[in-house]
Design a protein around this motif. Structure first.
Motif, PDB file in Angstrom:
ATOM      1  N   PHE A  40     -20.894  94.656 -33.728  1.00 26.96           N
ATOM      2  CA  PHE A  40     -20.404  94.973 -32.389  1.00 26.96           C
ATOM      3  C   PHE A  40     -19.583  96.259 -32.455  1.00 26.96           C
ATOM      4  O   PHE A  40     -19.021  96.581 -33.510  1.00 26.96           O
ATOM      5  CB  PHE A  40     -19.563  93.829 -31.855  1.00 26.96           C
ATOM      6  N   PRO A  41     -19.479  96.972 -31.358  1.00 23.85           N
ATOM      7  CA  PRO A  41     -18.696  98.210 -31.361  1.00 23.85           C
ATOM      8  C   PRO A  41     -17.277  97.999 -31.866  1.00 23.85           C
ATOM      9  O   PRO A  41     -16.576  97.102 -31.402  1.00 23.85           O
ATOM     10  CB  PRO A  41     -18.711  98.631 -29.886  1.00 23.85           C
ATOM     11  N   GLY A  42     -16.884  98.785 -32.844  1.00 15.91           N
ATOM     12  CA  GLY A  42     -15.535  98.703 -33.370  1.00 15.91           C
ATOM     13  C   GLY A  42     -15.263  97.522 -34.274  1.00 15.91           C
ATOM     14  O   GLY A  42     -14.119  97.283 -34.659  1.00 15.91           O
ATOM     15  N   LYS A  43     -16.313  96.768 -34.625  1.00 14.04           N
ATOM     16  CA  LYS A  43     -16.135  95.592 -35.472  1.00 14.04           C
ATOM     17  C   LYS A  43     -16.988  95.717 -36.731  1.00 14.04           C
ATOM     18  O   LYS A  43     -17.862  96.571 -36.831  1.00 14.04           O
ATOM     19  CB  LYS A  43     -16.558  94.328 -34.693  1.00 14.04           C
ATOM     20  N   GLY A  44     -16.728  94.836 -37.680  1.00  5.62           N
ATOM     21  CA  GLY A  44     -17.550  94.784 -38.878  1.00  5.62           C
ATOM     22  C   GLY A  44     -18.832  94.024 -38.629  1.00  5.62           C
ATOM     23  O   GLY A  44     -19.027  93.437 -37.572  1.00  5.62           O
ATOM     24  N   ARG A  45     -19.713  94.067 -39.604  1.00  5.51           N
ATOM     25  CA  ARG A  45     -20.978  93.349 -39.466  1.00  5.51           C
ATOM     26  C   ARG A  45     -20.748  91.851 -39.571  1.00  5.51           C
ATOM     27  O   ARG A  45     -19.932  91.391 -40.376  1.00  5.51           O
ATOM     28  CB  ARG A  45     -21.953  93.784 -40.562  1.00  5.51           C
ATOM     29  N   GLU A  46     -21.494  91.084 -38.769  1.00  6.30           N
ATOM     30  CA  GLU A  46     -21.417  89.632 -38.867  1.00  6.30           C
ATOM     31  C   GLU A  46     -22.802  89.067 -39.138  1.00  6.30           C
ATOM     32  O   GLU A  46     -23.811  89.603 -38.684  1.00  6.30           O
ATOM     33  CB  GLU A  46     -20.821  89.004 -37.604  1.00  6.30           C
ATOM     34  N   ALA A  92     -25.418  94.562 -29.623  1.00 12.27           N
ATOM     35  CA  ALA A  92     -24.939  94.991 -30.938  1.00 12.27           C
ATOM     36  C   ALA A  92     -26.027  95.817 -31.613  1.00 12.27           C
ATOM     37  O   ALA A  92     -27.152  95.891 -31.122  1.00 12.27           O
ATOM     38  CB  ALA A  92     -24.603  93.772 -31.816  1.00 12.27           C
ATOM     39  N   VAL A  93     -25.682  96.405 -32.738  1.00  8.34           N
ATOM     40  CA  VAL A  93     -26.680  96.996 -33.627  1.00  8.34           C
ATOM     41  C   VAL A  93     -27.073  95.918 -34.635  1.00  8.34           C
ATOM     42  O   VAL A  93     -26.200  95.317 -35.275  1.00  8.34           O
ATOM     43  CB  VAL A  93     -26.140  98.242 -34.353  1.00  8.34           C
TER      44      VAL A  93
END
Length: 119
Positions: A40-46, A92-93
């Motif tokens: 998600f923008p500004g977050k780490g990968r989940e 998300a990406v």
């Protein structure tokens, strides 16, 4: 050299479906666990989902259970993520990744594909 190439992302409305694909090269695909992650923008990968190489059993993060399905075609060196009933919070990406038999990250990632779900 291991390469992972994702495709299939796009802009869709709430409730729509998308199927992501990830083609792998440079490895014996049928011997590796594969996974999808998202960022998600500004977050780490989940973590989103993982499929084992031998049994093809799958696990999912709770937020996508019942809506997303991970699958693989070893003959095509491809892992898929079928995403149904998409929600804006799925925006998300999305990245595919190679995991070890024990489930750890190997450091092999694709370039990512953007999924945007409008409300």
């Amino acid at each position: 050299q291991v390469q992972l190439v994702e495709s299939g992302g796009g802009l869709v409305q709430t409730g729509a479906s998308l199927r992501l694909s990830c083609v792998a090269s440079g490895l014996t695909f049928s011997r590796w666990n594969m996974a999808w992650f998202r960022q998600f923008p500004g977050k780490g990968r989940e973590f989103v989902a993982r499929i084992r190489y031998a049994t093809e059993t799958a696990i999912y993060t709770d937020s996508v259970k019942g809506r997303f399905t991970i699958s693989r075609d070893n003959a095509k060196n491809t892992v898929y993520l079928q995403m149904n009933s998409l929600k804006p919070e799925d925006t998300a990406v999305y990245y595919c990744a190679v995991l070890t038999p024990g489930g750890s990250e190997t450091g092999y990632w694709g370039q990512g594909t953007q999924v945007t779900v409008s409300s």
